[in-house]
Design a protein around this motif. Structure first.
Motif, PDB file in Angstrom:
ATOM      1  N   GLU A 161     123.336 -61.074 -23.062  1.00 20.00           N
ATOM      2  CA  GLU A 161     122.385 -61.229 -21.951  1.00 20.00           C
ATOM      3  C   GLU A 161     122.311 -59.931 -21.164  1.00 20.00           C
ATOM      4  O   GLU A 161     123.303 -59.240 -21.009  1.00 20.00           O
ATOM      5  N   ARG A 162     121.136 -59.650 -20.648  1.00 21.20           N
ATOM      6  CA  ARG A 162     120.976 -58.459 -19.827  1.00 21.20           C
ATOM      7  C   ARG A 162     121.504 -58.747 -18.433  1.00 21.20           C
ATOM      8  O   ARG A 162     121.410 -59.853 -17.939  1.00 21.20           O
ATOM      9  N   SER A 163     122.061 -57.740 -17.783  1.00 19.55           N
ATOM     10  CA  SER A 163     122.707 -57.969 -16.489  1.00 19.55           C
ATOM     11  C   SER A 163     121.783 -57.743 -15.303  1.00 19.55           C
ATOM     12  O   SER A 163     122.233 -57.757 -14.181  1.00 19.55           O
ATOM     13  N   THR A 164     120.498 -57.562 -15.519  1.00 16.07           N
ATOM     14  CA  THR A 164     119.610 -57.316 -14.377  1.00 16.07           C
ATOM     15  C   THR A 164     119.620 -58.479 -13.406  1.00 16.07           C
ATOM     16  O   THR A 164     119.512 -58.292 -12.212  1.00 16.07           O
ATOM     17  N   ALA A 165     119.775 -59.694 -13.907  1.00 18.52           N
ATOM     18  CA  ALA A 165     119.819 -60.851 -13.017  1.00 18.52           C
ATOM     19  C   ALA A 165     121.072 -60.835 -12.150  1.00 18.52           C
ATOM     20  O   ALA A 165     121.081 -61.396 -11.061  1.00 18.52           O
ATOM     21  N   LEU A 166     122.118 -60.174 -12.606  1.00 24.04           N
ATOM     22  CA  LEU A 166     123.355 -60.116 -11.828  1.00 24.04           C
ATOM     23  C   LEU A 166     123.199 -59.285 -10.576  1.00 24.04           C
ATOM     24  O   LEU A 166     123.841 -59.542  -9.570  1.00 24.04           O
ATOM     25  N   THR A 167     122.345 -58.274 -10.649  1.00 27.99           N
ATOM     26  CA  THR A 167     122.204 -57.388  -9.503  1.00 27.99           C
ATOM     27  C   THR A 167     121.150 -57.886  -8.531  1.00 27.99           C
ATOM     28  O   THR A 167     121.089 -57.429  -7.406  1.00 27.99           O
ATOM     29  N   ALA A 168     120.312 -58.813  -8.967  1.00 26.38           N
ATOM     30  CA  ALA A 168     119.271 -59.320  -8.086  1.00 26.38           C
ATOM     31  C   ALA A 168     119.882 -60.296  -7.080  1.00 26.38           C
ATOM     32  O   ALA A 168     120.622 -61.199  -7.443  1.00 26.38           O
ATOM     33  N   ASP A 169     119.557 -60.102  -5.831  1.00 22.45           N
ATOM     34  CA  ASP A 169     120.029 -60.995  -4.778  1.00 22.45           C
ATOM     35  C   ASP A 169     118.830 -61.786  -4.276  1.00 22.45           C
ATOM     36  O   ASP A 169     117.999 -61.272  -3.532  1.00 22.45           O
ATOM     37  N   PRO A 170     118.692 -63.055  -4.706  1.00 20.79           N
ATOM     38  CA  PRO A 170     117.510 -63.821  -4.317  1.00 20.79           C
ATOM     39  C   PRO A 170     117.410 -64.021  -2.814  1.00 20.79           C
ATOM     40  O   PRO A 170     116.333 -64.186  -2.271  1.00 20.79           O
ATOM     41  N   TRP A 171     118.528 -63.976  -2.103  1.00 18.79           N
ATOM     42  CA  TRP A 171     118.501 -64.156  -0.651  1.00 18.79           C
ATOM     43  C   TRP A 171     117.934 -62.932   0.039  1.00 18.79           C
ATOM     44  O   TRP A 171     117.226 -63.044   1.039  1.00 18.79           O
ATOM     45  N   ALA A 172     118.237 -61.762  -0.482  1.00 11.09           N
ATOM     46  CA  ALA A 172     117.768 -60.537   0.156  1.00 11.09           C
ATOM     47  C   ALA A 172     116.329 -60.220  -0.225  1.00 11.09           C
ATOM     48  O   ALA A 172     115.590 -59.635   0.547  1.00 11.09           O
ATOM     49  N   GLN A 173     115.909 -60.599  -1.418  1.00 10.02           N
ATOM     50  CA  GLN A 173     114.600 -60.199  -1.911  1.00 10.02           C
ATOM     51  C   GLN A 173     113.492 -61.193  -1.594  1.00 10.02           C
ATOM     52  O   GLN A 173     112.341 -60.825  -1.489  1.00 10.02           O
ATOM     53  N   ALA A 174     113.819 -62.452  -1.452  1.00 10.80           N
ATOM     54  CA  ALA A 174     112.796 -63.460  -1.224  1.00 10.80           C
ATOM     55  C   ALA A 174     112.308 -63.419   0.224  1.00 10.80           C
ATOM     56  O   ALA A 174     113.062 -63.111   1.139  1.00 10.80           O
ATOM     57  N   HIS A 175     111.033 -63.750   0.391  1.00 13.11           N
ATOM     58  CA  HIS A 175     110.482 -63.872   1.729  1.00 13.11           C
ATOM     59  C   HIS A 175     111.179 -65.061   2.398  1.00 13.11           C
ATOM     60  O   HIS A 175     111.547 -66.029   1.749  1.00 13.11           O
ATOM     61  N   VAL A 176     111.325 -65.009   3.703  1.00 14.07           N
ATOM     62  CA  VAL A 176     112.078 -66.035   4.430  1.00 14.07           C
ATOM     63  C   VAL A 176     111.599 -67.441   4.052  1.00 14.07           C
ATOM     64  O   VAL A 176     112.397 -68.342   3.831  1.00 14.07           O
ATOM     65  N   GLY A 177     110.311 -67.657   3.937  1.00 14.91           N
ATOM     66  CA  GLY A 177     109.784 -68.982   3.607  1.00 14.91           C
ATOM     67  C   GLY A 177     110.049 -69.378   2.164  1.00 14.91           C
ATOM     68  O   GLY A 177     110.038 -70.562   1.822  1.00 14.91           O
ATOM     69  N   ASP A 178     110.309 -68.388   1.291  1.00 18.24           N
ATOM     70  CA  ASP A 178     110.527 -68.670  -0.129  1.00 18.24           C
ATOM     71  C   ASP A 178     111.992 -68.804  -0.492  1.00 18.24           C
ATOM     72  O   ASP A 178     112.313 -69.131  -1.626  1.00 18.24           O
ATOM     73  N   ARG A 179     112.877 -68.520   0.441  1.00 10.22           N
ATOM     74  CA  ARG A 179     114.305 -68.561   0.137  1.00 10.22           C
ATOM     75  C   ARG A 179     114.746 -69.981  -0.181  1.00 10.22           C
ATOM     76  O   ARG A 179     114.291 -70.939   0.454  1.00 10.22           O
TER      77      ARG A 179
END
Length: 187
Positions: A161-179
């Motif tokens: 598996e590629r590790s790009t998902a490991l570095t993505a932080d959905p809390w930091a990147q998502a808009h407040v309403g989309d979190r």
């Protein structure tokens, strides 16, 4: 007819070879993003053969070092959380190897060939870990429950598996309403 240029310091060829030697030895190397592009008509065939050897040896050396470190981390892991963390970190380490093998400054033929080789090695590493668990399960006196837990950890944290998902932080990147909503359950 191709005309070949020669440089006093070796030009882009020397820059790449120096980078590969340093990178393979895990020494301070140039930033890969600053490496010059190499075109297929820049060098004669023998030079490309030598360059392919340098590239192959550097990738091989890094993968062998990576494999040793992963084996040590898995052996030292006291629990499945630690084993999963070691596998996730190892997967992240593979991204650097993949990046060098598929560097945009390399001619397409080299990129394709070496990217396929690296991916094949990664698949072999994953299979080897699972075969080792199979061999361990076949031995008398082995803790089958532990082996099955480790097998699940290895499959859930597959090296392929590629590790790009490991570095993505959905809390930091998502808009407040989309979190995603957090739910806290208290006793």
């Amino acid at each position: 007819m191709n005309t070949y240029s020669y440089w006093g310091h070796g030009g882009p060829y020397e820059t790449w070879v120096d980078f590969l030697h340093r990178w393979a030895a895990a020494e301070q190397a140039a930033d890969p993003a600053t490496l010059p592009s190499l075109s297929e008509d820049a060098f004669p065939g023998e030079t490309w053969e030598r360059f392919a050897l340098h590239l192959g040896e550097a990738l091989d050396k890094r993968l062998k070092s990576w494999d040793r470190h992963l084996a040590q981390a898995l052996l030292a892991a006291p629990d499945e959380f630690s084993a999963g963390r070691a596998l996730a970190q190892a997967r992240a380490g593979l991204e650097e190897v993949r990046a060098v093998a598929g560097h945009s400054g390399l001619p397409e033929t080299l990129r394709t060939r070496f990217t396929e080789l690296v991916e094949s090695q990664i698949t072999d590493f994953q299979s080897q870990i699972e075969r080792n668990l199979d061999n361990l399960a076949a031995t008398n006196g082995s803790d089958i429950r532990w082996i099955e837990q480790r097998r699940r950890t290895v499959r859930d944290n597959a090296l392929t598996e590629r590790s790009t998902a490991l570095t993505a932080d959905p809390w930091a990147q998502a808009h407040v309403g989309d979190r995603p909503r957090r739910r806290v359950v208290t006793d």
